[in-house]
Write an enzyme that holds these catalytic residues in place. Structure first.
Site, mmCIF file in Angstrom:
data_model
loop_
_atom_site.group_PDB
_atom_site.id
_atom_site.type_symbol
_atom_site.label_atom_id
_atom_site.label_comp_id
_atom_site.label_asym_id
_atom_site.label_seq_id
_atom_site.Cartn_x
_atom_site.Cartn_y
_atom_site.Cartn_z
ATOM 1 N N ARG A 1 0.827 -1.220 0.000
ATOM 2 C CA ARG A 1 0.000 0.000 0.000
ATOM 3 C C ARG A 1 0.850 1.255 0.000
ATOM 4 N NH1 ARG A 1 -3.636 -0.281 4.997
ATOM 5 N NH2 ARG A 1 -1.745 -1.277 5.731
ATOM 6 N N ASN B 1 -6.150 -2.316 2.100
ATOM 7 C CA ASN B 1 -6.162 -3.771 2.195
ATOM 8 C C ASN B 1 -7.610 -4.226 2.264
ATOM 9 O OD1 ASN B 1 -3.399 -4.144 2.249
ATOM 10 N ND2 ASN B 1 -3.271 -4.204 4.462
#
Length: 97
Positions: A24, A42
């Protein structure tokens, strides 16, 4: 048909070893480098989801990067679909869904 400089948006779903490896943060950095807007998060199924918006050529560059990800990631699959451009600017990291 959009040109490469017209804004577009893509909703990405990335599967594989993509959580716990800095995916990320790396995607957010790459998107900001490319001056894209959107978000990344996520998902509880172990995948990463991202909405990215900006010029088509920058989106294609980000998608090519996302197929590899950061060094510790092992991307098994990346799928995307066209979507509406978000109203907000900047690039956020959202909570897990």
């Amino acid at each position: 048909m959009k040109t490469t400089s017209e804004p577009a948006a893509r909703l990405l779903r990335i599967c594989g070893l993509v959580q716990g490896v800095g995916y990320r943060n790396a995607l957010q950095s790459e998107a900001m480098r490319l001056k894209l807007s959107g978000w990344v998060r996520n998902r509880s199924d172990g995948s990463v989801e991202a909405l990215v918006a900006g010029p088509v050529d920058a989106l294609e560059t980000l998608i090519a990067w996302a197929r590899r990800g950061p060094p510790a990631a092992r991307v098994a699959e990346l799928v995307w679909e066209s979507t509406e451009c978000p109203a907000e600017t900047g690039f956020l990291r959202l909570e897990t869904l």
